[in-house]
Write an enzyme that holds these catalytic residues in place. Structure first.
Site, PDB file in Angstrom:
ATOM      1  NE  ARG A 105      -2.621   0.883   3.517  1.00 27.15           N
ATOM      2  CZ  ARG A 105      -3.378   0.669   4.580  1.00 27.15           C
ATOM      3  NH1 ARG A 105      -4.652   0.352   4.431  1.00 27.15           N
ATOM      4  NH2 ARG A 105      -2.884   0.766   5.804  1.00 27.15           N
ATOM      5  CE  LYS A 132      -3.210   4.378   7.305  1.00 27.59           C
ATOM      6  NZ  LYS A 132      -4.578   4.836   7.550  1.00 27.59           N
ATOM      7  CD  GLU A 143     -11.997   5.787   4.263  1.00 29.58           C
ATOM      8  OE1 GLU A 143     -11.835   5.249   3.158  1.00 29.58           O
ATOM      9  OE2 GLU A 143     -11.088   5.880   5.090  1.00 29.58           O
TER      10      GLU A 143
END
Ligand code: COI
Length: 359
Positions: free
Chosen positions: A101, A202, A238
């Site tokens: 990620r 992220k 989210e």
């Protein structure tokens, strides 16, 4: 950048520890920083690769005021956890996934990423160097926070000439204080992410924009905020720091990772576990209307793990969901944490032992 050591202090930390454990009030762990002994630091120039790093005492770092992380937010972070098992092994949950990620995020932000092997080895070294800060079995986990930041000075908007890969850690307990389910407020005014932005990686820049909404919600007694998609304002996305699922009958649904949702590693693991026990798992758009009609709602994330949602408030409508022993989230939480803490055999190859020779 030579890291300089600063005295560490925390109300949960005392000055002496025995051999095996640091002196921490393990029963009182929450999700706040307890500085540990060591951190990991590596650097590389733009266009080159990370080739070496080292464990140094935990402390403040010195950095150019003109670096892109400070000026333009060129930075990524990861979060993962290490657990102590009853037979005293220390296991890290799916570090290769965090490494991958970080690579995706680095590509999006034009940064030089560590290779998967380099990342995983650095995480292992960080945990090993801070072994006594891994809580006793069942008392929490060591939260590991890798950062990749544009640390070299550059004035214009451009990739940094130098990157720093840093990992620090802290023992943690529950992220949310509420022992029962969360009370979420749906934010219908501000958005966390938009198509073509950085919501799917992220990036450090994804988090400060949610703070205002979170602070306002908390001051009104809510535990967290749920964001809607910026394009239509009709679909759930989210919460401030975790993914969301709904359960209706035998179907478990969660919004798709099509660019505005963080591809959570706990999200992916929980989807797999739910399928294992016969649920149909769908990754698709979930409208607020459907969300308010669900039997059950829960959140997932590294920090949050799996947390039931008790109520959701949208405008002036408040809905209550199934929680407690009958809830699927309870079962999934138990399945996941049993693997993470070594209580059941890891048949999925998710756990990495930091010191496989020891056990
Ligand atoms: C994590 O679960 O690791 C997160 O990223 C949450 C963090 C922002 C507190």
């Amino acid at each position: 950048m030579a890291p300089s050591v600063q005295p560490s202090s925390s109300p949960l930390r005392t000055s002496e520890g025995d051999e095996k454990y640091a002196n921490v009030k393990w029963e009182e762990l929450g999700f706040s920083l307890i500085p540990t002994d060591c951190m990991y630091v590596a650097k590389c120039r733009q266009g080159e690769s990370f080739t070496e790093g080292k464990i140094v005492p935990y402390g403040d770092i010195s950095i150019s005021p003109c670096c892109p992380i400070l000026n333009y937010g060129q930075g990524l972070f990861e979060g993962l956890k290490a657990y102590r098992t009853e037979d005293d092994r220390i296991l890290i949950f799916r570090p290769h996934e965090n490494a991958l990620r970080m690579q995706d995020g680095a590509e999006r932000l034009c940064m030089a990423p560590p290779s998967v092997e380099f990342f995983v080895e650095a995480v292992k070294q960080t945990v090993l160097a801070n072994k006594k800060w891994v809580p006793p079995p069942g008392k929490g986990a060591l939260y590991i926070r890798p950062l990749l930041i544009g640390s070299g000075a550059i004035l214009g908007v451009a990739p940094a000439p130098e990157y720093t890969f840093l990992i620090y850690a802290s023992p943690v307990g529950d992220y949310h204080k509420a022992s029962s389910g969360l009370n979420l407020r749906v934010d219908h005014k501000s958005h966390r992410a938009h198509s073509g932005g950085t919501g799917g990686v992220k990036s450090c820049t994804n988090y400060s924009p949610v703070v205002k909404s979170l602070v306002e919600a908390k001051s009104s007694g809510f535990s967290d905020v749920l964001f809607l998609d910026a394009a239509t304002g009709r679909n759930i996305e989210e919460a401030s720091a975790c993914n969301i699922f709904i359960v209706k009958g035998n179907i478990v649904s969660t919004p798709p990772t099509s660019g505005t949702i963080l591809p959570g590693i706990t999200r992916k693991s929980i989807s797999e576990l739910a399928r294992d026990i016969g649920y149909q798992v769908q990754e698709r758009d979930v409208s607020v209307d459907e969300f308010l009609e669900a039997d059950e709602v829960f959140c997932t994330g590294t920090a949050v793990v799996v947390k039931a949602v008790e109520t959701v408030t949208f405008h002036d409508k408040k809905v209550k969901y199934r929680t407690g022993k009958e809830a699927l989230s309870k079962k999934l939480h138990s399945m996941l944490t049993s693997i993470q803490t070594g209580l059941v055999e890891d048949t999925k190859g998710w756990m990495v032992d930091i010191d496989p020779c020891q056990g």
